[in-house]
Design an enzyme around this catalytic site. Structure first.
Site, PDB file in Angstrom:
ATOM      1  N   GLU A  39       0.814  -1.216   0.000  1.00 53.68           N
ATOM      2  CA  GLU A  39       0.000   0.000   0.000  1.00 53.68           C
ATOM      3  C   GLU A  39       0.850   1.270   0.000  1.00 53.68           C
ATOM      4  OE1 GLU A  39      -4.051  -1.041   2.325  1.00 53.68           O
ATOM      5  OE2 GLU A  39      -2.257  -1.150   3.578  1.00 53.68           O
ATOM      6  N   TYR A  69     -21.216  22.478   1.003  1.00 55.88           N
ATOM      7  CA  TYR A  69     -20.664  21.142   0.775  1.00 55.88           C
ATOM      8  C   TYR A  69     -19.444  21.176  -0.133  1.00 55.88           C
ATOM      9  CZ  TYR A  69     -24.319  21.664  -2.795  1.00 55.88           C
ATOM     10  OH  TYR A  69     -25.149  22.156  -3.773  1.00 55.88           O
ATOM     11  N   VAL A  88      -7.176   4.482   8.051  1.00 57.16           N
ATOM     12  CA  VAL A  88      -8.421   5.164   7.686  1.00 57.16           C
ATOM     13  C   VAL A  88      -8.965   5.928   8.886  1.00 57.16           C
ATOM     14  CG1 VAL A  88      -9.094   3.682   5.748  1.00 57.16           C
ATOM     15  CG2 VAL A  88      -9.803   3.064   8.058  1.00 57.16           C
ATOM     16  N   GLU A  89      -8.682   5.440  10.097  1.00 54.55           N
ATOM     17  CA  GLU A  89      -9.112   6.146  11.308  1.00 54.55           C
ATOM     18  C   GLU A  89      -8.510   7.545  11.367  1.00 54.55           C
ATOM     19  OE1 GLU A  89      -9.545   1.764  12.240  1.00 54.55           O
ATOM     20  OE2 GLU A  89      -8.094   2.998  11.157  1.00 54.55           O
ATOM     21  N   LYS A 114     -12.088   1.872   2.293  1.00 56.44           N
ATOM     22  CA  LYS A 114     -11.113   1.478   1.280  1.00 56.44           C
ATOM     23  C   LYS A 114     -11.818   0.466   0.368  1.00 56.44           C
ATOM     24  CE  LYS A 114      -6.905   0.641   2.975  1.00 56.44           C
ATOM     25  NZ  LYS A 114      -5.866   0.187   3.943  1.00 56.44           N
TER      26      LYS A 114
END
Length: 135
Positions: A39, A69, A88-89, A114
């Site tokens: 990754e 937005y 991702v956190e 993901k």
């Protein structure tokens, strides 16, 4: 496709409490994210969903008077462009933090998925909710 019985539909907008629901659905971005060797050095697709609990105010049909937005999307793109993140956190926390910088935002719910991490799964990820703490 109906929702399972154990999942309540999201209801944020509330006239009595003067709450507006601002949302972004299925924002697809390529992110430098992940802890594994394969990754690192490349990007992978992520999907971001945002739900904001926003204090309503008179807007007079002026963009300056609402949580925009497009501004939120631009902030998310800037966070993703900052460089590699392991988790991702971490991405979700940074997105929530940027949303809460706008004083009108009371609650930010952020989901980061993901899309290519696990071959057998459509997506994997995390959802967080962060609340503005009044001082």
């Amino acid at each position: 496709m109906s929702q399972p019985d154990n999942i309540a539909p999201l209801k944020i907008a509330n006239a009595e409490r003067a709450i507006r629901h601002v949302f972004i659905r299925d924002l697809l971005l390529d992110a430098h994210i992940g802890v594994y060797k394969h990754e690192k050095g490349g990007t992978q697709p992520v999907r971001v969903n945002i739900d904001l609990t926003v204090a309503e105010a008179a807007h007079g049909d002026s963009l300056d008077n609402v949580v925009c937005y497009k501004t939120v999307v631009d902030q998310i793109k800037a966070i993703v462009a900052e460089g590699h993140l392991n988790l991702v956190e971490t991405l979700a926390e940074r997105i929530a933090g940027s949303c809460l910088e706008d004083a009108r935002v009371r609650v930010a719910r952020v989901r980061v998925e993901k899309l290519a991490a696990i071959a057998e799964a459509v997506s994997v990820g995390v959802e967080i909710e962060r609340v503005r703490h009044h001082s």
